[in-house]
Design a protein around this motif. Sequence first.
Motif, short mmCIF file in Angstrom:
data_model
loop_
_atom_site.label_atom_id
_atom_site.label_comp_id
_atom_site.label_asym_id
_atom_site.label_seq_id
_atom_site.Cartn_x
_atom_site.Cartn_y
_atom_site.Cartn_z
N UNK A 68 3.92 13.39 -49.51
CA UNK A 68 5.15 13.21 -48.73
C UNK A 68 5.56 11.75 -48.72
N UNK A 69 4.59 10.85 -48.53
CA UNK A 69 4.89 9.41 -48.52
C UNK A 69 5.40 8.96 -49.88
N UNK A 70 4.80 9.45 -50.96
CA UNK A 70 5.23 9.06 -52.30
C UNK A 70 6.67 9.50 -52.56
N UNK A 71 6.99 10.74 -52.21
CA UNK A 71 8.36 11.23 -52.40
C UNK A 71 9.33 10.42 -51.54
N UNK A 72 8.93 10.13 -50.30
CA UNK A 72 9.78 9.38 -49.39
C UNK A 72 10.01 7.94 -49.81
N UNK A 73 9.08 7.39 -50.58
CA UNK A 73 9.17 5.99 -51.02
C UNK A 73 9.79 5.85 -52.41
N UNK A 74 10.31 6.96 -52.94
CA UNK A 74 10.99 6.88 -54.24
C UNK A 74 10.17 7.35 -55.41
N UNK A 75 8.98 7.87 -55.16
CA UNK A 75 8.17 8.41 -56.25
C UNK A 75 8.58 9.83 -56.56
N UNK A 76 8.00 10.37 -57.62
CA UNK A 76 8.27 11.76 -57.98
C UNK A 76 6.96 12.53 -58.00
N UNK A 77 7.08 13.83 -58.17
CA UNK A 77 5.90 14.69 -58.13
C UNK A 77 5.88 15.53 -59.42
#
Length: 145
Positions: free
Chosen positions: A90-99
């Motif tokens: 969730x933090x990665x997606x929220x900080x501009x990362x992708x999954x």
Amino acid sequence: MTKMIFVNLPVADVAKSTAFYEALGFEKNEKFSSPQGSGMIWSEAIHVMLLDHAFYATFTDKKIIDARTTSGVLNCLSFDSKAAVDAIHEAARGAGGSEPRAIEDQGFMYGGAFEDPDGHIWETMWMDPVAVEQGPEAFMEAAAE
């Protein structure tokens, strides 16, 4: 001295990458940081060095890959719970990362993968402590089910 690992990553924008990793819970180590790179602490033993391309190139004669299109390494972070895996995704997606790989629950193992802004992939996992204690045969049996 404690054995440690330093993962060095070439990044296009040190400040942007630093903010991304801080959003995931990494702590910036000012003693190992400069405009050319940020030393990021995950744990006492695991550190990530975010180095701009020019500085990274001083450590190797090899071409620096574009991690968005070429895989050079897969790093994996382990967690104490499924909730902690969910939280870092969730933090990665929220900080501009992708999954690139969504979280999967395989019973004995739970995890997925996220990608930082430069395309570096971080695998995530939680493993059932009972299955870990039983050893590799338990993993193989559980994976076959």
